[in-house]
Design an enzyme around this catalytic site. Structure first.
Site, PDB file in Angstrom:
ATOM      1  N   LYS A  78       0.832  -1.202   0.000  1.00  0.00           N
ATOM      2  CA  LYS A  78       0.000   0.000   0.000  1.00  0.00           C
ATOM      3  C   LYS A  78       0.870   1.257   0.000  1.00  0.00           C
ATOM      4  O   LYS A  78       0.532   2.257  -0.631  1.00  0.00           O
ATOM      5  CB  LYS A  78      -0.935  -0.008   1.204  1.00  0.00           C
ATOM      6  CG  LYS A  78      -2.020  -1.069   1.128  1.00  0.00           C
ATOM      7  CD  LYS A  78      -2.939  -1.006   2.329  1.00  0.00           C
ATOM      8  CE  LYS A  78      -4.048  -2.050   2.228  1.00  0.00           C
ATOM      9  NZ  LYS A  78      -4.956  -2.012   3.399  1.00  0.00           N
ATOM     10  N   ASP A 101       4.574  -0.314  12.113  1.00  0.00           N
ATOM     11  CA  ASP A 101       3.312  -0.633  12.768  1.00  0.00           C
ATOM     12  C   ASP A 101       3.357   0.012  14.147  1.00  0.00           C
ATOM     13  O   ASP A 101       4.130  -0.409  15.000  1.00  0.00           O
ATOM     14  CB  ASP A 101       3.146  -2.148  12.856  1.00  0.00           C
ATOM     15  CG  ASP A 101       1.860  -2.571  13.557  1.00  0.00           C
ATOM     16  OD1 ASP A 101       1.122  -1.685  14.040  1.00  0.00           O
ATOM     17  OD2 ASP A 101       1.599  -3.785  13.621  1.00  0.00           O
ATOM     18  N   ASN A 129       0.105  11.097  12.356  1.00  0.00           N
ATOM     19  CA  ASN A 129      -1.204  11.020  11.735  1.00  0.00           C
ATOM     20  C   ASN A 129      -1.884   9.656  11.916  1.00  0.00           C
ATOM     21  O   ASN A 129      -3.113   9.565  11.898  1.00  0.00           O
ATOM     22  CB  ASN A 129      -1.064  11.332  10.241  1.00  0.00           C
ATOM     23  CG  ASN A 129      -2.331  11.085   9.465  1.00  0.00           C
ATOM     24  OD1 ASN A 129      -3.280  11.862   9.536  1.00  0.00           O
ATOM     25  ND2 ASN A 129      -2.361  10.003   8.687  1.00  0.00           N
ATOM     26  N   SER A 182      -5.372  14.901  16.922  1.00  0.00           N
ATOM     27  CA  SER A 182      -6.326  14.635  17.981  1.00  0.00           C
ATOM     28  C   SER A 182      -7.713  14.578  17.341  1.00  0.00           C
ATOM     29  O   SER A 182      -7.850  14.298  16.155  1.00  0.00           O
ATOM     30  CB  SER A 182      -6.243  15.736  19.053  1.00  0.00           C
ATOM     31  OG  SER A 182      -7.056  15.426  20.164  1.00  0.00           O
ATOM     32  N   TYR A 191     -11.126   5.419  22.394  1.00  0.00           N
ATOM     33  CA  TYR A 191     -10.610   6.261  21.318  1.00  0.00           C
ATOM     34  C   TYR A 191     -10.475   7.704  21.797  1.00  0.00           C
ATOM     35  O   TYR A 191      -9.451   8.355  21.593  1.00  0.00           O
ATOM     36  CB  TYR A 191     -11.525   6.195  20.100  1.00  0.00           C
ATOM     37  CG  TYR A 191     -11.104   7.101  18.955  1.00  0.00           C
ATOM     38  CD1 TYR A 191      -9.941   6.836  18.236  1.00  0.00           C
ATOM     39  CD2 TYR A 191     -11.849   8.212  18.615  1.00  0.00           C
ATOM     40  CE1 TYR A 191      -9.531   7.658  17.200  1.00  0.00           C
ATOM     41  CE2 TYR A 191     -11.460   9.042  17.569  1.00  0.00           C
ATOM     42  CZ  TYR A 191     -10.309   8.764  16.865  1.00  0.00           C
ATOM     43  OH  TYR A 191      -9.904   9.580  15.848  1.00  0.00           O
ATOM     44  N   LYS A 195      -7.069  10.002  22.193  1.00  0.00           N
ATOM     45  CA  LYS A 195      -6.851  11.246  21.454  1.00  0.00           C
ATOM     46  C   LYS A 195      -6.647  12.440  22.381  1.00  0.00           C
ATOM     47  O   LYS A 195      -5.977  13.407  22.022  1.00  0.00           O
ATOM     48  CB  LYS A 195      -8.025  11.493  20.498  1.00  0.00           C
ATOM     49  CG  LYS A 195      -7.957  10.601  19.256  1.00  0.00           C
ATOM     50  CD  LYS A 195      -6.656  10.823  18.494  1.00  0.00           C
ATOM     51  CE  LYS A 195      -6.599  10.096  17.182  1.00  0.00           C
ATOM     52  NZ  LYS A 195      -5.357  10.349  16.413  1.00  0.00           N
TER      53      LYS A 195
END
Length: 320
Positions: A78, A101, A129, A182, A191, A195
């Protein structure tokens, strides 16, 4: 002090995908940085650059400057696809792939070593990112909760591995920058907490290293449907909601605040800021829906930021 919000008028009445809100490429153009002599030779490292996400759009815009771009991906195939698309623009500057990873500290270490070797120990901008969201419960290869381990601890470890390169590449005319992705959802549930941790990380980086020419910024990219949402049952409800659908952006628009954070001249020498809508974000009232952006009252907490830094260092066996 006047709030930095150069595109406020374009964000005032959003109309959905592809509306008047700026794209990442437009940011570079508006900064007069296309094929910029000052950016030639600068090095930008972006994690999370698989096809369809924000990473490739960020890389595409940064390449307009002439800088060397390194993209980190878990899947080399990818990564090659993205790199080939980047190089098709014929612009100067490198587009290199780094296999990494964030859910494996060994992979982060090996990838960082490869990056430093290929870049000649140079790094001007690190853009954290990569991320996972709403995934099935699980753990990283090192036993950490998957979202915290990937979104925060993996990037925390990466930063420590490339920190000397960031500090060594800083100059009086351009402080090195760390951009930490964030989300407005930091105000609300693993999650959201992961963040919030990325915002705390950026605030603490800025506090600790600004005297050495290294600044850090947090970014909420806005509402974008990307592969990040693959674990959600469906995005149809979001896309068809009459209010939320107007706030949604395409990937090129969603990458704009990240690119602004990375290249904007008006942000030189600034850090410890939370950005959204290509602007300094404003404090959101407690009852504001997460899709409306802004930052929560808990986003800036020096004591909690220091504690998170200390605990993260212990978990990863770092002395700093």
């Amino acid at each position: 002090m006047t709030r930095l919000a150069p595109y406020a008028e374009l964000h005032r009445a959003p109309q959905g995908l592809g509306d008047a809100r700026p794209t990442a490429g437009q940011i570079v153009e508006d900064q007069n940085l296309v094929a910029s002599p000052e950016w030639s030779g600068r090095v930008v490292f972006i994690t999370g650059c698989s096809p369809g996400g924000l990473g490739p759009e960020v890389a595409k815009a940064i390449r307009l400057t002439g800088a060397d771009v390194f993209i980190a991906v878990r899947d080399i195939a990818k990564g090659k696809q993205v790199a080939q698309e980047l190089m098709c623009d014929g612009k100067p500057g490198k587009a290199e792939i780094i296999q990494m990873d964030l859910g494996s500290l060994d992979s982060v270490r090996v990838g960082a070593e490869e990056f430093l070797r290929k870049s000649g120990n140079k790094l001007n901008v690190l853009i954290n990112n990569a991320g996972v969201m709403a995934c099935p419960q699980g753990k990283t290869q090192d036993g950490f909760e998957l979202q915290l381990g990937t979104n925060h601890l993996g990037h925390f470890y990466l930063f420590h591995l490339v920190k000397k390169a960031l500090i060594g590449s800083a100059s009086p005319s351009f402080n090195s920058r760390v951009i930490s992705l964030s989300t407005a959802g930091h105000r609300f549930a693993a999650y959201s907490q992961s963040k919030l941790a990325t915002a705390y990380f950026a605030n603490e980086v800025d506090r600790r290293y600004q005297s050495q020419g290294l600044r850090a910024l947090s970014v909420h990219p806005g509402g974008i449907i990307t592969p990040l949402s693959r674990y959600l049952p469906s995005t149809k409800e979001i896309e068809e909601d009459p209010v939320i659908s107007k706030l949604l952006q395409n990937a090129a628009q969603g990458a704009s605040t990240t690119v602004w954070a990375a290249v904007a001249k008006e942000l030189e020498g600034k850090g410890g800021l939370y950005l959204d809508e290509t602007a300094e974000a404003e404090l959101a009232p407690a009852d504001t829906p997460s899709y409306s952006g802004g930052y929560g009252a808990n986003t800036f907490d020096p004591e909690a930021e220091k504690k998170l830094w200390t605990e993260s260092s212990k978990l990863l066996g770092l002395s700093d």
